[in-house]
Each structure stands twice: as structure tokens, then as C-alpha cells.
Design a protein around this motif. Structure first.
Motif, PDB file in Angstrom:
ATOM      1  N   SER A  57      -0.589   5.358  -1.232  1.00 28.03           N
ATOM      2  CA  SER A  57      -1.304   4.680  -0.156  1.00 28.03           C
ATOM      3  C   SER A  57      -0.327   4.005   0.806  1.00 28.03           C
ATOM      4  O   SER A  57       0.711   3.499   0.410  1.00 28.03           O
ATOM      5  CB  SER A  57      -2.242   3.627  -0.738  1.00 28.03           C
ATOM      6  OG  SER A  57      -2.841   2.888   0.298  1.00 28.03           O
ATOM      7  N   LYS A  58      -0.693   3.996   2.077  1.00 33.82           N
ATOM      8  CA  LYS A  58       0.142   3.354   3.089  1.00 33.82           C
ATOM      9  C   LYS A  58      -0.106   1.853   3.176  1.00 33.82           C
ATOM     10  O   LYS A  58       0.679   1.131   3.777  1.00 33.82           O
ATOM     11  CB  LYS A  58      -0.112   4.000   4.451  1.00 33.82           C
ATOM     12  CG  LYS A  58       0.354   5.435   4.518  1.00 33.82           C
ATOM     13  CD  LYS A  58       0.071   6.040   5.865  1.00 33.82           C
ATOM     14  CE  LYS A  58       0.496   7.499   5.865  1.00 33.82           C
ATOM     15  NZ  LYS A  58       0.200   8.160   7.106  1.00 33.82           N
ATOM     16  N   LYS A  60       0.107  -1.808   2.372  1.00 29.94           N
ATOM     17  CA  LYS A  60       1.106  -2.627   1.681  1.00 29.94           C
ATOM     18  C   LYS A  60       0.488  -3.956   1.246  1.00 29.94           C
ATOM     19  O   LYS A  60      -0.606  -4.308   1.642  1.00 29.94           O
ATOM     20  CB  LYS A  60       2.313  -2.890   2.592  1.00 29.94           C
ATOM     21  CG  LYS A  60       2.987  -1.620   3.082  1.00 29.94           C
ATOM     22  CD  LYS A  60       3.518  -0.795   1.928  1.00 29.94           C
ATOM     23  CE  LYS A  60       4.177   0.483   2.426  1.00 29.94           C
ATOM     24  NZ  LYS A  60       4.149   1.538   1.454  1.00 29.94           N
TER      25      LYS A  60
END
Length: 137
Positions: A57-58, A60
Motif C-alpha cells: 500500500s502507498k 504511510k
């Protein structure tokens, strides 16, 4: 109950007995975010882990927490939003951890089982159990 630094060492998250999670700026020591606050009748948040940075997943600053009421919560720490909730009925959860690549996470608690979940789907991938009370083969 526990404290964990984020993978980039910018934040320190601390789990509390009232169920809330305090996230501090590790450089300044000032409180940056409060998660799971204001909920009545919450049992303690017993463990938390930051999702590894190499996860698919991007998004954060994702933190997963488990609690004595059997809840697994995924948080976006920066926004304070709860991204996902899993409930393990009739279980008190004591620990949680991620695989190094962030593809799976595991929980364990009172039921003497380890539940392994897929991080992308949040679906149960495996249940590890065995032994009997007082004796383990």
C-alpha cells in the motif's frame, strides 16, 4: 501497555490502559496525534505495530492496534482516521505483529490461537493452534 517507534523513527506511539493511543513526534517529544480517544467503556489497547514501509500500500503512517475487547484496528495516524476494524469475538488480544514485507499481520490472545490476516484484504488467511491447556506437544 507498549510503545513503538514508526519505521522512519519520526513518531513514537504509546498504547494506554484507557484504550487511547498517543502518538508523539520523536524529535520534539510533543504529542502529535491522539487515536481512539473519547470512546466510552473501552478496554486497554494492549499492543500496536506500525505497518512496514515496504508494504504494498502507498498509504504511510499506518498503525495497527489490538485491544482487550478483541478488536483489531488499522489507523492512519496522521489523519486520526480508523481505516479498518476486525473483531475477534470472545477473545482478548495481547499481541500483534507484521511480516517484514507487510503482506500479512498476526494476532494472538486469550484463545491460544494465532490468527494470520492478509494485509490487503484484511481477511483471515490462517489459524495456528495446537496443544492443550497445561501441555503443548
Amino acid at each position: 501497555f507498549c510503545a513503538r517507534f514508526s519505521p522512519d523513527d519520526l513518531y513514537l506511539a504509546a498504547a494506554s490502559g484507557c484504550g487511547s493511543i498517543l502518538v508523539y513526534n520523536a524529535l520534539t517529544g510533543k504529542r502529535a496525534f491522539v487515536l481512539n480517544c473519547g470512546q466510552e467503556d473501552r478496554l486497554p489497547t494492549t499492543q500496536l505495530r506500525w505497518r512496514p514501509q515496504q508494504a504494498l500500500s502507498k498509504t504511510k503512517n499506518v498503525l495497527v492496534s489490538v485491544s482487550a475487547d478483541g478488536r483489531v484496528l488499522h489507523w492512519h495516524a496522521s489523519s486520526g482516521r480508523c481505516l479498518h476494524e476486525i473483531v475477534e469475538p470472545d477473545n482478548q488480544l495481547f499481541c500483534v505483529d507484521y511480516m517484514a514485507d507487510g503482506s500479512q499481520f498476526a494476532t494472538a490472545g486469550r484463545r491460544r490461537e494465532v490468527h494470520v490476516y492478509d494485509e490487503c484484504t484484511k481477511k483471515l488467511a490462517a489459524v495456528l493452534s495446537g496443544g492443550e491447556e497445561g501441555r503443548t506437544p
